[in-house]
Every structure is written in C-alpha cells, then in structure tokens.
Design an enzyme around this catalytic site. Structure first.
Site, PDB file in Angstrom:
ATOM      1  N   GLU A 109      -6.590  44.068  31.773  1.00 48.08           N
ATOM      2  CA  GLU A 109      -7.506  44.347  30.662  1.00 48.08           C
ATOM      3  C   GLU A 109      -6.794  44.882  29.427  1.00 48.08           C
ATOM      4  O   GLU A 109      -7.249  44.679  28.295  1.00 48.08           O
ATOM      5  CB  GLU A 109      -8.590  45.332  31.102  1.00 48.08           C
ATOM      6  CG  GLU A 109      -9.578  44.763  32.114  1.00 48.08           C
ATOM      7  CD  GLU A 109      -9.103  44.912  33.554  1.00 48.08           C
ATOM      8  OE1 GLU A 109      -7.954  45.347  33.771  1.00 48.08           O
ATOM      9  OE2 GLU A 109      -9.890  44.596  34.474  1.00 48.08           O
ATOM     10  N   PHE A 158     -20.343  53.385  42.364  1.00 42.93           N
ATOM     11  CA  PHE A 158     -19.076  52.649  42.450  1.00 42.93           C
ATOM     12  C   PHE A 158     -18.674  52.093  41.080  1.00 42.93           C
ATOM     13  O   PHE A 158     -19.449  51.457  40.399  1.00 42.93           O
ATOM     14  CB  PHE A 158     -19.225  51.498  43.463  1.00 42.93           C
ATOM     15  CG  PHE A 158     -17.999  50.634  43.561  1.00 42.93           C
ATOM     16  CD1 PHE A 158     -16.812  51.138  44.079  1.00 42.93           C
ATOM     17  CD2 PHE A 158     -18.027  49.312  43.126  1.00 42.93           C
ATOM     18  CE1 PHE A 158     -15.678  50.346  44.164  1.00 42.93           C
ATOM     19  CE2 PHE A 158     -16.902  48.511  43.212  1.00 42.93           C
ATOM     20  CZ  PHE A 158     -15.719  49.033  43.730  1.00 42.93           C
ATOM     21  N   GLN A 159     -17.431  52.343  40.687  1.00 44.13           N
ATOM     22  CA  GLN A 159     -16.840  51.907  39.419  1.00 44.13           C
ATOM     23  C   GLN A 159     -17.600  52.420  38.200  1.00 44.13           C
ATOM     24  O   GLN A 159     -17.644  51.770  37.160  1.00 44.13           O
ATOM     25  CB  GLN A 159     -16.691  50.378  39.373  1.00 44.13           C
ATOM     26  CG  GLN A 159     -15.614  49.867  40.351  1.00 44.13           C
ATOM     27  CD  GLN A 159     -15.153  48.465  40.065  1.00 44.13           C
ATOM     28  OE1 GLN A 159     -15.899  47.648  39.521  1.00 44.13           O
ATOM     29  NE2 GLN A 159     -13.933  48.157  40.460  1.00 44.13           N
ATOM     30  N   LYS A 217     -25.553  47.006  33.911  1.00 39.07           N
ATOM     31  CA  LYS A 217     -25.810  45.734  34.596  1.00 39.07           C
ATOM     32  C   LYS A 217     -27.265  45.296  34.451  1.00 39.07           C
ATOM     33  O   LYS A 217     -27.550  44.120  34.182  1.00 39.07           O
ATOM     34  CB  LYS A 217     -25.453  45.887  36.074  1.00 39.07           C
ATOM     35  CG  LYS A 217     -25.638  44.621  36.883  1.00 39.07           C
ATOM     36  CD  LYS A 217     -25.203  44.822  38.326  1.00 39.07           C
ATOM     37  CE  LYS A 217     -25.376  43.532  39.132  1.00 39.07           C
ATOM     38  NZ  LYS A 217     -24.945  43.719  40.532  1.00 39.07           N
ATOM     39  N   MET A 260      15.832  52.775  22.215  1.00 31.79           N
ATOM     40  CA  MET A 260      15.619  53.847  21.242  1.00 31.79           C
ATOM     41  C   MET A 260      15.718  55.215  21.908  1.00 31.79           C
ATOM     42  O   MET A 260      16.206  56.179  21.299  1.00 31.79           O
ATOM     43  CB  MET A 260      14.255  53.675  20.562  1.00 31.79           C
ATOM     44  CG  MET A 260      14.070  54.552  19.325  1.00 31.79           C
ATOM     45  SD  MET A 260      15.293  54.210  18.038  1.00 31.79           S
ATOM     46  CE  MET A 260      14.454  52.914  17.120  1.00 31.79           C
TER      47      MET A 260
END
Length: 558
Positions: free
Chosen positions: A41, A103-104, A153, A471
């Site tokens: 993502e 959940f999630q 949802k 760097m």
C-alpha cells in the site's frame, strides 16, 4: 465510481481487502477507470504521488482497513510535506463496530489528522458523493495536499441516488489567489531599488504552473534565479540566469549569492532548514519578499519585509505587468545588475562542481548521472529516492521544464523513487522515465517491479550502488571520525538476477567505458522495466556541503 468518473480519474492505485470488496466489485463492472494492483500500500501512495507530480492532477488511492490503511501513512506524509494532491480512500469496519476493536479496525482518521490536509469518516451513504467532490476540491485548491476518505463496509454496500454535483463551495475555505494592489506595488518598488537581487524559487512555482511567467519575470529584469530541491525544473536549467540549487548541497556560487544579496524574492519556498542553514546567518543583508499561497507560511520561519499571499502564477503576472509599465526603468535596472552578475560568475569559476572521471578508472556516480542526462537529452522524467544519488542528480541533471522531477524533498522518503516512476510512466506512457536510486533505497520498495512488469511499463531504474547507505556514511566520515556504524550493506542481492526473476531486464555496469552502451541498450526496451546496477566508487562524497547548523558561507568544498 460515477463520482470518480465525473472527476476525471484515470487510475486507481490500490490493493483489495475484506471491507472494500464491494467497491472492488464495482471496479470490475466498469471499464473507464483502470485499477493498478500494487504489491504494497505504501507503493500505491507513491505511485499516486508520482502521477500527481507530473500531471498536476490528483492521484487516487484505494486500500482496505487496518494495516493497509496504516501502510499509506508514509506516502500521505510525503505528499503533505511536498504539497502534492492525493485522495486516499480507505476501508473501515461497519459503522456499528467502530470502537469495538473489530478485526482490522484502526482509527485511520485520527492517525492521519496531522499528515493530511483534511480527512473524512463517511457514516451515511447519502453523504458519500458530496464528500468525494469536497475531497478532490480540497486536495487540489489552495496549497495542494492529501485528503483521506474513510468508508465503512456497510456504507460501501448501501444504495443511494447519484446527484451529479457540479460545484463545490465550503464555508470558511476560500483560497486567496491575488493579494491587494498596494503590497504588489511596494514589492515592485523594492525590486527596482535593489542592486543584488536573487529570485529564490520553491516548489510553489511548479505547483501553481507559474514556470512560464517566472521565466519571463527573470528574463525581463535580468535577475539571477536559484531553486530549492522542489523548485528544480520551474526555471530552465540551461538559462544563463540559472544558478541551480542552493542550500546544503547547492552550488558555491548560489549560496554565496544568497548570502551577499540585498533582496530575496522568495516565490513559493518554505525556508527549509536544509536551505537556510543557520537562520541567524541567513541572508542577513537582504530585504525579503515572500510569496506563498498559504498565509500561515509567511513569516513562519524568516521575518519578511513584504508578504504576498496568493497563487504564484497570478501574483507574478501582476508584478510583470506593473514592471512593464516603465520600459526605460526596466532597461536602467537591467544595466545596473551587471556588476552583481559578474561577481556571481567569478564565484562560479572559483569553485565549480567538479569530479574527476578517467575512463580507465573506477566508476564515479556523478559520471553515471551525467551520461543519463546526455542519453536522455535532458528530456526524461526523473524520479529519485533519498540520499547521495538524489543530491548528485539535483546538481547535475539540468531540468528545463516543470513536472519532470519527482523526489521526496520534505520528508526524505526512501522507497519513493520506483513507485513514483510507475505513476509517472502511466501518466506519460511514451516518455522516458528514469528512477535514479541507491542500493539502500531501492530495496525498500523493489517489489513494485512486479507492478511495472504486470503493466508492461518500460521504467528505467539506475541503482547508484556503493554498497553503503551513502549519505549516512558521508556524515559518519565527516562528523563521527569514520566510525561507519551500521551503514555498510554487507549482504547485497544480485540485482540483475532479481530483475530477471520479476520479468524485467537487468544489466550490471562496473566500468566507465560500459555506461553509454548499456544506457543506449536500455532505452531501446519499450515493453518492460529495465534495472541497471552501477557499481560505483564506495566512498565518494556529495560536495559542496553546508554542515547542519552552519551558515551558507561555511561550506565544505572538498
């Protein structure tokens, strides 16, 4: 989907999951908006970012809830810091489960409050169309930035009637485009009274589409122009008035011009600490005019004599019109700047950018970037990651137009370059897109090679491979007595085999004599990505360098 279609969305960069499957089912049913399936993502946000930077249109992201949503935070913060318009849709658990540790579930609206320009949680499907239109308006107006829309949802499953909104107005949000006439006239008078002016140009010029009028402004009055990292391309790199980049790794002459000027005309920069160095020593002899679309930026870091709040394109157009009213005054002013420009030329001759490259010697990174510039005739879209390769590219590649340069300036996000290149290549499929990366940076999102292969995108990836976090190593050399603590990459993949395993083409280059041939070969490949692993000298440094906290005239030159 109808709202996105009406808003002109071409691509959705995303990754499916449980709570957004109803949205993905609708994506499957339509043909107008193409979905790009990413491998992570974070990659989706950087692809949307790259697409937005090169087109000026908002990039759009769609991911599911929980870890997918939190994976977007780095990309959203990157876009926020660099003022890039992104609209990110995240899935959320059903409304009745919010706050129940479902959940999630995560509070992505709370998490992104400080790294988005605005965010929404949609609780009623009747609000969805209005919020989508508002999100795009906020992302693209005023100072551009990312907007997040969190969709539970059950909201995505619900039905409502599409209204077809044509215009968005938000009470209390009215971005100002042009300041009052009085400050504009004062600014013009201050310019004509100056003897050592410098145009100090930031990313705001690129974002507002002001490059053309700023070039006309500089050419009209003969004022030297220096740019921040984000401003590169906003003024032609081959224009005689161009001083290139200033700041920590800017040219000696650009930093000396800033320090000795009597007037800074700051167009859309944010006075970043990597540019100003020690604020107490920054341009102390200069009057300052600061133009910015965001009123809160004026005087935030540096006190200014005249603040102009507005769109750079609109404001500079007004200034040019005011100056043109007296052509004889313009002529006298241009002539008066001759000694100032001769002084800057002397600084350029005293300490030019220089690196030795013998064809029989070890490959130097600057040589690789110079050859990429020559092979692409300066016309490629260039993306980078963050580190030494980024600074060498900024110093060497001369960008002659806006929106050809994509780099993470504000946040300094490693892993940005490859996905940003994919977004840029989708926007301009017939252009050459080069991602110049480091061996550390490329490994942070190299999985997106699969996305480029799946979409047959001929993105070129040049890895400036010195087997170090370059760097970090440079700072350890200068400021930690060469104690290279955890900056050496002792285990390195075979990048050629790795590229081939994804279905891309891989090259390995170790000698200067091989560079041009391989670049030429890579440019012939049009149906898949190409990765070139350039093994360069291990302890090359980016010079000049202003140590952190020092003034611009305290540069290390070698």
């Amino acid at each position: 989907m109808k709202a996105l279609e009406d808003l002109g969305v071409e691509y959705l960069f995303g990754y499916p999951g449980g709570v957004v499957l109803y949205i993905y089912d609708e994506i499957h049913k339509q043909k107008k908006i193409k979905h790009i399936l990413v491998r992570h993502e974070q990659g989706a946000t950087h692809m949307a970012d790259g697409y937005a930077r090169v087109t000026g249109k908002p990039g759009v992201v769609l991911v599911t809830s929980g870890p997918a949503a939190t994976n977007t935070v780095t990309g959203l913060t990157t876009a926020m810091m660099d003022s890039v318009p992104i609209v990110c849709f995240t899935g959320q658990v059903p409304v009745q489960l919010i706050g129940n540790d479902a959940f999630q579930e995560c509070d992505i609206v709370g998490i992104t409050r400080t790294c988005t320009k605005h965010n929404y949680l949609v609780k009623d499907v009747k609000d969805l169309e209005r919020i989508i239109h508002q999100a795009f308006y906020i992302a693209t107006s005023g100072r551009p930035g990312p907007v997040l829309v969190d969709i539970p949802k059950d909201v995505s499953m619900a039905m409502t009637e599409y209204q077809g909104i044509k215009k968005v107005e938000l009470r209390g949000y009215k971005p100002k485009k042009v300041p009052a006439q009085g400050p504009l006239e004062e600014a013009v008078e201050l310019i004509f009274k100056s003897n050592k002016p410098v145009l100090y140009m930031g990313g705001g010029v690129v974002a507002s589409g002001a490059s053309g009028i700023v070039t006309e402004f500089a050419d009209l009055l003969g004022i030297p122009v220096t740019m921040t990292l984000m401003g590169l391309g906003g003024f032609p790199g081959d224009n005689p008035l161009c001083l290139g980049m200033l700041g920590m790794h800017g040219g000696y002459w650009a930093n000396m011009a800033m320090n000795n000027s009597d007037l800074l005309i700051a167009l859309g920069p944010r006075f970043d600490d990597r540019v100003t160095g020690d604020l107490k020593k920054f341009a102390v002899h200069a009057k300052k005019i600061h133009l910015d679309i965001d009123a809160s930026s004026i005087g935030k870091i540096v006190n200014v004599d005249i603040g102009l709040v507005g769109d750079a394109k609109e404001v500079v157009s007004k200034i040019v019109s005011l100056a043109k009213k007296d052509p004889e005054r313009v002529r006298r002013y241009r002539n008066s700047l001759k000694p100032w420009k001769e002084q800057i030329q002397r600084w350029q001759k005293e300490h030019p950018l220089y690196y030795p490259q013998e064809i029989g010697g070890t490959l130097r990174p600057q040589y690789v970037i110079q050859k990429i510039y020559e092979a692409t005739k300066g016309e490629a879209i260039i993306t980078t990651d963050v580190g030494q390769h980024q600074m060498w590219t900024a110093q060497i590649y001369k960008f002659n137009g806006p929106r050809r340069w994509c780099t993470s300036g504000g946040l300094g996000t490693m892993g940005f370059g490859l996905p940003a290149a994919i977004g840029a290549q989708l926007a301009y499929p017939n252009d050459t897109v080069f991602c110049i990366s480091g061996d550390g940076s490329i490994q942070m999102n190299i999985q997106e090679l699969a996305t480029a292969v799946q979409n047959k995108l001929p993105v070129k990836v040049a890895i400036i491979n010195n087997f170090y976090l370059g760097m970090v190593r440079q700072w350890q050399q200068f400021f930690y007595e060469r104690r290279y603590s955890e900056s050496e990459m002792l285990a390195m993949p075979d990048f050629v085999k790795l590229a081939e395993s994804y279905g891309a083409v891989g090259f390995l280059v170790k000698k200067p004599s091989e560079v041009e041939t391989v670049l030429k070969e890579s440019l012939k490949i049009k149906d898949r990505p190409v990765l070139i692993d350039f093994h360069v000298v291990k302890e090359e440094n980016v010079m000049p360098m202003v140590p952190a906290g020092k003034g611009l005239d305290e540069m290390l030159l070698a």
